[in-house]
Design a protein around this motif. Structure first.
Motif, PDB file in Angstrom:
ATOM      1  N   ILE A 137     -10.042   9.595  -2.577  1.00  0.00           N
ATOM      2  CA  ILE A 137      -8.713   9.653  -3.189  1.00  0.00           C
ATOM      3  C   ILE A 137      -7.715   8.994  -2.244  1.00  0.00           C
ATOM      4  N   LYS A 138      -6.603   8.562  -2.800  1.00  0.00           N
ATOM      5  CA  LYS A 138      -5.608   7.817  -2.032  1.00  0.00           C
ATOM      6  C   LYS A 138      -4.852   8.712  -1.054  1.00  0.00           C
ATOM      7  N   THR A 139      -4.492   8.124   0.074  1.00  0.00           N
ATOM      8  CA  THR A 139      -3.573   8.788   0.985  1.00  0.00           C
ATOM      9  C   THR A 139      -2.164   8.581   0.448  1.00  0.00           C
ATOM     10  N   THR A 140      -1.215   9.309   0.985  1.00  0.00           N
ATOM     11  CA  THR A 140       0.176   9.148   0.567  1.00  0.00           C
ATOM     12  C   THR A 140       0.642   7.721   0.824  1.00  0.00           C
ATOM     13  N   ALA A 141       0.304   7.181   1.986  1.00  0.00           N
ATOM     14  CA  ALA A 141       0.722   5.819   2.326  1.00  0.00           C
ATOM     15  C   ALA A 141       0.154   4.798   1.345  1.00  0.00           C
ATOM     16  N   THR A 142      -1.119   4.944   0.995  1.00  0.00           N
ATOM     17  CA  THR A 142      -1.735   4.007   0.053  1.00  0.00           C
ATOM     18  C   THR A 142      -1.100   4.126  -1.323  1.00  0.00           C
ATOM     19  N   HIS A 143      -0.823   5.350  -1.743  1.00  0.00           N
ATOM     20  CA  HIS A 143      -0.203   5.561  -3.056  1.00  0.00           C
ATOM     21  C   HIS A 143       1.185   4.904  -3.105  1.00  0.00           C
ATOM     22  N   ILE A 144       1.973   5.098  -2.075  1.00  0.00           N
ATOM     23  CA  ILE A 144       3.314   4.498  -2.027  1.00  0.00           C
ATOM     24  C   ILE A 144       3.209   2.976  -1.963  1.00  0.00           C
ATOM     25  N   ARG A 145       2.317   2.474  -1.128  1.00  0.00           N
ATOM     26  CA  ARG A 145       2.128   1.025  -1.011  1.00  0.00           C
ATOM     27  C   ARG A 145       1.731   0.413  -2.356  1.00  0.00           C
ATOM     28  N   ASP A 146       0.801   1.039  -3.051  1.00  0.00           N
ATOM     29  CA  ASP A 146       0.380   0.538  -4.361  1.00  0.00           C
ATOM     30  C   ASP A 146       1.520   0.588  -5.366  1.00  0.00           C
ATOM     31  N   PHE A 147       2.329   1.643  -5.300  1.00  0.00           N
ATOM     32  CA  PHE A 147       3.469   1.765  -6.214  1.00  0.00           C
ATOM     33  C   PHE A 147       4.459   0.625  -5.984  1.00  0.00           C
ATOM     34  N   VAL A 148       4.806   0.390  -4.721  1.00  0.00           N
ATOM     35  CA  VAL A 148       5.776  -0.668  -4.400  1.00  0.00           C
ATOM     36  C   VAL A 148       5.219  -2.036  -4.793  1.00  0.00           C
ATOM     37  N   ARG A 149       3.980  -2.311  -4.418  1.00  0.00           N
ATOM     38  CA  ARG A 149       3.379  -3.613  -4.741  1.00  0.00           C
ATOM     39  C   ARG A 149       3.266  -3.850  -6.250  1.00  0.00           C
ATOM     40  N   GLY A 150       3.103  -2.799  -7.014  1.00  0.00           N
ATOM     41  CA  GLY A 150       2.966  -2.929  -8.456  1.00  0.00           C
ATOM     42  C   GLY A 150       4.275  -2.875  -9.220  1.00  0.00           C
ATOM     43  N   HIS A 151       5.377  -2.623  -8.515  1.00  0.00           N
ATOM     44  CA  HIS A 151       6.684  -2.523  -9.176  1.00  0.00           C
ATOM     45  C   HIS A 151       7.135  -3.904  -9.656  1.00  0.00           C
ATOM     46  N   PRO A 152       7.703  -3.984 -10.861  1.00  0.00           N
ATOM     47  CA  PRO A 152       8.145  -5.283 -11.391  1.00  0.00           C
ATOM     48  C   PRO A 152       9.201  -5.993 -10.524  1.00  0.00           C
ATOM     49  N   SER A 153       9.997  -5.245  -9.767  1.00  0.00           N
ATOM     50  CA  SER A 153      11.049  -5.854  -8.944  1.00  0.00           C
ATOM     51  C   SER A 153      10.559  -6.321  -7.579  1.00  0.00           C
ATOM     52  N   TYR A 154       9.346  -5.954  -7.213  1.00  0.00           N
ATOM     53  CA  TYR A 154       8.837  -6.342  -5.893  1.00  0.00           C
ATOM     54  C   TYR A 154       8.511  -7.830  -5.889  1.00  0.00           C
TER      55      TYR A 154
END
Length: 111
Positions: free
Chosen positions: A28-45
């Motif tokens: 399962i994802k760590t907090t850092a990986t989850h946040i990193r994936d969220f930011v990288r997948g955001h339409p504004s990134y």
């Protein structure tokens, strides 16, 4: 192992150990990986390492939804670790239904 051998097991402690074990193994994802994936997948990134204000806002809203059991993410925190019961397959099937937020909210009192 000593706790199991001596029958000193505690369900809540076992869930924490399971969470740590699954995060360490990459299951399962760590907090850092989850946040990193969220930011990288955001339409504004823009792939420029800059977290725009709207990304930060959406990230905080997501964290708030997790904290209030309004949102559930089995890749980050499997339901069986929240409830202390069930299996990974039942957790993923439960999150596909409309009652997953309600189920997670009810189970919060168990943690």
């Amino acid at each position: 192992r000593l706790m199991r051998d001596e029958n000193l097991s505690d369900p809540l402690f076992d869930r924490y150990l399971s969470l740590i074990e699954q995060r360490a193994s990459g299951k399962i994802k760590t907090t850092a990986t989850h946040i990193r994936d969220f930011v990288r997948g955001h339409p504004s990134y823009r792939q420029d390492s800059v977290v725009q204000p709207d990304i930060a806002y959406d990230l905080v809203k997501m964290a708030d939804a997790f904290a209030n059991s309004e949102k559930f993410c089995p890749e980050f925190l499997p339901e069986e670790l929240v409830k202390g019961t069930g299996t990974a397959s039942s957790a993923s099937s439960a999150t596909n239904g409309s009652s997953s937020a309600a189920a997670a909210k009810r189970s919060r009192s168990d943690v």
